[in-house]
Design an enzyme around this catalytic site. Sequence first.
Site, PDB file in Angstrom:
ATOM      1  N   HIS A  72       0.725  -1.313  -0.070  1.00  0.00           N
ATOM      2  CA  HIS A  72      -0.142  -0.200   0.047  1.00  0.00           C
ATOM      3  C   HIS A  72       1.196   1.630  -0.230  1.00  0.00           C
ATOM      4  O   HIS A  72       1.969   1.242   0.636  1.00  0.00           O
ATOM      5  CB  HIS A  72      -0.882  -0.055   1.255  1.00  0.00           C
ATOM      6  CG  HIS A  72      -1.870  -0.958   1.580  1.00  0.00           C
ATOM      7  ND1 HIS A  72      -3.105  -1.136   1.944  1.00  0.00           N
ATOM      8  CD2 HIS A  72      -2.169  -2.011   0.146  1.00  0.00           C
ATOM      9  CE1 HIS A  72      -3.978  -1.817   1.594  1.00  0.00           C
ATOM     10  NE2 HIS A  72      -3.288  -2.319   0.831  1.00  0.00           N
ATOM     11  N   TYR A 200      -8.801   4.861   8.388  1.00  0.00           N
ATOM     12  CA  TYR A 200      -8.930   5.709   9.672  1.00  0.00           C
ATOM     13  C   TYR A 200     -10.122   6.182   9.698  1.00  0.00           C
ATOM     14  O   TYR A 200     -10.547   7.823   9.181  1.00  0.00           O
ATOM     15  CB  TYR A 200      -7.676   6.361  10.432  1.00  0.00           C
ATOM     16  CG  TYR A 200      -6.602   4.609   9.975  1.00  0.00           C
ATOM     17  CD1 TYR A 200      -5.574   4.377   9.077  1.00  0.00           C
ATOM     18  CD2 TYR A 200      -6.179   4.150  11.769  1.00  0.00           C
ATOM     19  CE1 TYR A 200      -4.745   3.761   9.299  1.00  0.00           C
ATOM     20  CE2 TYR A 200      -4.749   3.107  11.489  1.00  0.00           C
ATOM     21  CZ  TYR A 200      -5.222   2.782  10.452  1.00  0.00           C
ATOM     22  OH  TYR A 200      -3.752   1.915  10.860  1.00  0.00           O
ATOM     23  N   PRO A 292      -3.113  -0.223  19.106  1.00  0.00           N
ATOM     24  CA  PRO A 292      -3.224  -0.665  17.480  1.00  0.00           C
ATOM     25  C   PRO A 292      -3.344   0.675  16.551  1.00  0.00           C
ATOM     26  O   PRO A 292      -3.098   0.285  16.057  1.00  0.00           O
ATOM     27  CB  PRO A 292      -4.133  -1.824  17.667  1.00  0.00           C
ATOM     28  CG  PRO A 292      -4.839  -1.086  18.354  1.00  0.00           C
ATOM     29  CD  PRO A 292      -4.275  -1.371  19.722  1.00  0.00           C
ATOM     30  N   LYS A 296       1.945  -0.595  14.940  1.00  0.00           N
ATOM     31  CA  LYS A 296       3.561  -0.379  15.509  1.00  0.00           C
ATOM     32  C   LYS A 296       3.659  -1.800  16.238  1.00  0.00           C
ATOM     33  O   LYS A 296       5.126  -1.935  16.352  1.00  0.00           O
ATOM     34  CB  LYS A 296       4.339   0.786  15.962  1.00  0.00           C
ATOM     35  CG  LYS A 296       3.980   1.693  15.444  1.00  0.00           C
ATOM     36  CD  LYS A 296       5.077   2.206  14.563  1.00  0.00           C
ATOM     37  CE  LYS A 296       4.893   3.206  13.627  1.00  0.00           C
ATOM     38  NZ  LYS A 296       4.555   2.764  12.098  1.00  0.00           N
ATOM     39  N   TYR A 383       4.319   6.191  10.050  1.00  0.00           N
ATOM     40  CA  TYR A 383       3.549   5.271   9.527  1.00  0.00           C
ATOM     41  C   TYR A 383       3.882   3.938   9.170  1.00  0.00           C
ATOM     42  O   TYR A 383       4.413   3.376   9.996  1.00  0.00           O
ATOM     43  CB  TYR A 383       2.572   5.809   8.994  1.00  0.00           C
ATOM     44  CG  TYR A 383       1.311   4.922   9.176  1.00  0.00           C
ATOM     45  CD1 TYR A 383       0.756   4.187   9.746  1.00  0.00           C
ATOM     46  CD2 TYR A 383       1.403   3.667   8.566  1.00  0.00           C
ATOM     47  CE1 TYR A 383      -0.744   3.078  10.193  1.00  0.00           C
ATOM     48  CE2 TYR A 383       0.600   3.062   7.424  1.00  0.00           C
ATOM     49  CZ  TYR A 383      -0.858   3.130   8.880  1.00  0.00           C
ATOM     50  OH  TYR A 383      -1.567   1.467   8.919  1.00  0.00           O
TER      51      TYR A 383
HETATM   52  P1  FAD Z   1       2.964 -12.678  20.858  1.00  0.00           P
HETATM   53  O1  FAD Z   1       2.526 -11.881  19.898  1.00  0.00           O
HETATM   54  O2  FAD Z   1       2.155 -12.177  22.326  1.00  0.00           O
HETATM   55  O3  FAD Z   1       3.427 -13.846  21.205  1.00  0.00           O
HETATM   56  C1  FAD Z   1       3.635 -13.994  22.763  1.00  0.00           C
HETATM   57  C2  FAD Z   1       3.664 -16.140  22.972  1.00  0.00           C
HETATM   58  O4  FAD Z   1       4.499 -16.085  24.086  1.00  0.00           O
HETATM   59  C3  FAD Z   1       2.114 -16.173  22.303  1.00  0.00           C
HETATM   60  O5  FAD Z   1       2.088 -16.965  21.663  1.00  0.00           O
HETATM   61  C4  FAD Z   1       2.379 -16.902  23.616  1.00  0.00           C
HETATM   62  O6  FAD Z   1       1.330 -18.397  23.545  1.00  0.00           O
HETATM   63  C5  FAD Z   1       3.308 -17.197  24.573  1.00  0.00           C
HETATM   64  N1  FAD Z   1       3.276 -17.403  25.885  1.00  0.00           N
HETATM   65  C6  FAD Z   1       3.029 -16.327  26.616  1.00  0.00           C
HETATM   66  N2  FAD Z   1       2.987 -16.653  28.266  1.00  0.00           N
HETATM   67  C7  FAD Z   1       3.620 -18.251  28.289  1.00  0.00           C
HETATM   68  C8  FAD Z   1       4.424 -19.290  29.320  1.00  0.00           C
HETATM   69  N3  FAD Z   1       4.338 -18.858  30.321  1.00  0.00           N
HETATM   70  N4  FAD Z   1       4.818 -20.068  27.802  1.00  0.00           N
HETATM   71  C9  FAD Z   1       5.242 -20.493  27.309  1.00  0.00           C
HETATM   72  N5  FAD Z   1       4.822 -19.916  26.369  1.00  0.00           N
HETATM   73  C10 FAD Z   1       3.767 -18.345  26.893  1.00  0.00           C
HETATM   74  N6  FAD Z   1       0.619  -4.957  15.740  1.00  0.00           N
HETATM   75  C11 FAD Z   1       1.454  -3.934  14.391  1.00  0.00           C
HETATM   76  O7  FAD Z   1       2.270  -3.924  14.826  1.00  0.00           O
HETATM   77  N7  FAD Z   1       1.175  -3.782  13.306  1.00  0.00           N
HETATM   78  C12 FAD Z   1      -1.000  -4.286  13.818  1.00  0.00           C
HETATM   79  O8  FAD Z   1      -1.525  -3.469  12.764  1.00  0.00           O
HETATM   80  C13 FAD Z   1      -1.121  -4.590  15.291  1.00  0.00           C
HETATM   81  N8  FAD Z   1      -2.343  -4.978  14.658  1.00  0.00           N
HETATM   82  C14 FAD Z   1      -2.822  -5.705  15.886  1.00  0.00           C
HETATM   83  C15 FAD Z   1      -4.517  -5.964  16.242  1.00  0.00           C
HETATM   84  C16 FAD Z   1      -4.941  -6.575  17.037  1.00  0.00           C
HETATM   85  C17 FAD Z   1      -6.579  -6.920  17.131  1.00  0.00           C
HETATM   86  C18 FAD Z   1      -3.866  -6.540  18.205  1.00  0.00           C
HETATM   87  C19 FAD Z   1      -4.509  -8.065  19.400  1.00  0.00           C
HETATM   88  C20 FAD Z   1      -2.250  -6.168  17.917  1.00  0.00           C
HETATM   89  C21 FAD Z   1      -1.939  -6.007  16.910  1.00  0.00           C
HETATM   90  N9  FAD Z   1      -0.865  -5.438  16.967  1.00  0.00           N
HETATM   91  C22 FAD Z   1      -0.553  -5.006  16.050  1.00  0.00           C
HETATM   92  C23 FAD Z   1       0.613  -5.436  17.817  1.00  0.00           C
HETATM   93  C24 FAD Z   1       0.761  -7.347  18.241  1.00  0.00           C
HETATM   94  O9  FAD Z   1      -0.152  -8.050  17.716  1.00  0.00           O
HETATM   95  C25 FAD Z   1       2.040  -7.132  19.060  1.00  0.00           C
HETATM   96  O10 FAD Z   1       2.518  -6.392  19.203  1.00  0.00           O
HETATM   97  C26 FAD Z   1       2.809  -9.053  18.224  1.00  0.00           C
HETATM   98  O11 FAD Z   1       1.921 -10.170  19.153  1.00  0.00           O
HETATM   99  C27 FAD Z   1       3.975  -8.802  19.708  1.00  0.00           C
HETATM  100  O12 FAD Z   1       4.679  -9.774  19.565  1.00  0.00           O
HETATM  101  P2  FAD Z   1       5.146 -10.749  20.702  1.00  0.00           P
HETATM  102  O13 FAD Z   1       6.276 -12.051  19.407  1.00  0.00           O
HETATM  103  O14 FAD Z   1       6.231  -9.623  21.619  1.00  0.00           O
HETATM  104  O15 FAD Z   1       4.103 -11.385  21.784  1.00  0.00           O
HETATM  105  C1  DHB Z   2      -4.743  -3.601  10.970  1.00  0.00           C
HETATM  106  C2  DHB Z   2      -4.681  -3.059  12.457  1.00  0.00           C
HETATM  107  C3  DHB Z   2      -4.112  -1.975  12.968  1.00  0.00           C
HETATM  108  O1  DHB Z   2      -3.494  -2.195  14.665  1.00  0.00           O
HETATM  109  C4  DHB Z   2      -3.953  -1.086  11.920  1.00  0.00           C
HETATM  110  O2  DHB Z   2      -3.089  -0.009  12.839  1.00  0.00           O
HETATM  111  C5  DHB Z   2      -4.627  -1.774  10.777  1.00  0.00           C
HETATM  112  C6  DHB Z   2      -4.096  -2.148  10.257  1.00  0.00           C
HETATM  113  C7  DHB Z   2      -5.257  -4.523  10.939  1.00  0.00           C
HETATM  114  O3  DHB Z   2      -5.229  -5.334  11.771  1.00  0.00           O
HETATM  115  O4  DHB Z   2      -4.721  -4.667   9.570  1.00  0.00           O
END
Ligand code: FAD
Ligand code: DHB
Length: 394
Positions: A72, A200, A292, A296, A383
């Site tokens: 995009h 947005y 979110p 980021k 962004y």
């Molecule tokens: P996580 O993905 O949370 O992974 C952690 C892992 O550790 C999990 O698999 C969990 O099961 C495991 N775990 C937890 N506790 C234990 C334990 N005790 N023992 C073993 N394993 C364990 N970010 C963006 O950059 N762009 C976006 O568009 C965006 N949109 C989002 C939309 C939504 C709806 C949500 C919820 C989040 C969004 N985010 C976005 C944020 C992004 O999803 C997170 O920042 C990302 O998942 C972080 O990755 P991580 O590996 O640090 O943590």
């Molecule tokens: C999506 C999630 C976000 O948090 C965002 O800012 C833009 C897009 C997505 O899930 O597509």
Amino acid sequence: MRTQVGIVGAGPAGLLLSHLLHRLGIESIVLESQTRRHVEERVRAGVLEQGTVDLLDASGVGERLAREGLVHHGIELRFEGASHRIALTDLTGRSITVYGQQEVVKDLIRARLDAGGEIAFEVSDVTLSGVDSASPAIRYRHAGEARVLDCDFIAGCDGFHGVCRPSIAPGVLTEYSRSYPFAWLGILASAAPTSPELIYAHHERGFALYSMRSPKVTRLYLQCAPDEDLARWSDERIWSELHARLETSDGWRLAEGPILQRGVTPMRSFVAEPMRVGRLFLAGDAAHIVPPTGAKGLNLAVNDVRILADALASWYAGRKGAIDDYSPRCLKRVWRAEHFSWWMTSMLHRFDHGDPFHQKLQLAQLDYVTRSKAAAASLAENYVGLPFDYGEAP
Ligand code: FAD
Ligand code: DHB
């Protein structure tokens, strides 16, 4: 059992760290509490910064992303019934790619397993010991057996609700946090996107976000109450709110379709400092959370493990001081993203304190970022993601 780096959590942070370490000749084992299916099906982020895409590509896991990711070059901001485009690529020379987080996770799991890497799913009772010594260990249960993993380092990549951060002694970390008086209700719908770009929308009924996953699947979010009860949201109510908040008088309409998945995401800002204590590193959501709105979270997790893999490689190559730089190097970018995410959230959501002064400020800011090239360029460069060397010493 013994490995060089014991990694807790098979989210994007843990899996990418294991993959990057493998490419640098460093062994690791990943311990995950959920099933492989669960982590591969968890619908979350969708927007990858160009730096994230480039890193995945350069490390050999970008093949399906290049084929299926949607590149995009702009986003739309909607308010007061009108649509305004932020021309990301024209303003910055960079773009974003829409590709589901769970697809990144699938690609990384496949790459690790194909390379003979070890990921233990469905582990339980994870506890850490010896992080202040030269021989830390992770104790856990797997397949009914108690196990001990001795390692040189532990990477806490276990998300916000994991066990690694809470295992650090009280008083060692400084935690900064903010909660918001709203959440997001997100749905995935089997409906062809009718907008080529993300939208947005700031609306008097509350914020809404239009996104997509593929030419056949739309991803949509609605601002809702922080303790929202999903049972109160029929399909009809969800679609009617989305129509009301997203559609403008120019005749653009969103397409409805069967809802494939739904969930409520809380909104929080959080940073724990420092991100390293002894031989334990925190990375990704385990160390910091952003609301979110700025897209980021996943991108910050990628940057943390990029820096961590680099620091560990330097340590194994004899430059022992490299690990001291991990936390300060990450935190520069973390705080920039914290500010951007807080700012986007504050500008776009409806605040129920009913303060007309605040609403006027939001509109003045939206008007400014869509009218002034300098302001639009500032939004755009944050962004699409600042360069990886942002905040690094010259
Ligand atoms: P996580 O993905 O949370 O992974 C952690 C892992 O550790 C999990 O698999 C969990 O099961 C495991 N775990 C937890 N506790 C234990 C334990 N005790 N023992 C073993 N394993 C364990 N970010 C963006 O950059 N762009 C976006 O568009 C965006 N949109 C989002 C939309 C939504 C709806 C949500 C919820 C989040 C969004 N985010 C976005 C944020 C992004 O999803 C997170 O920042 C990302 O998942 C972080 O990755 P991580 O590996 O640090 O943590
Ligand atoms: C999506 C999630 C976000 O948090 C965002 O800012 C833009 C897009 C997505 O899930 O597509």
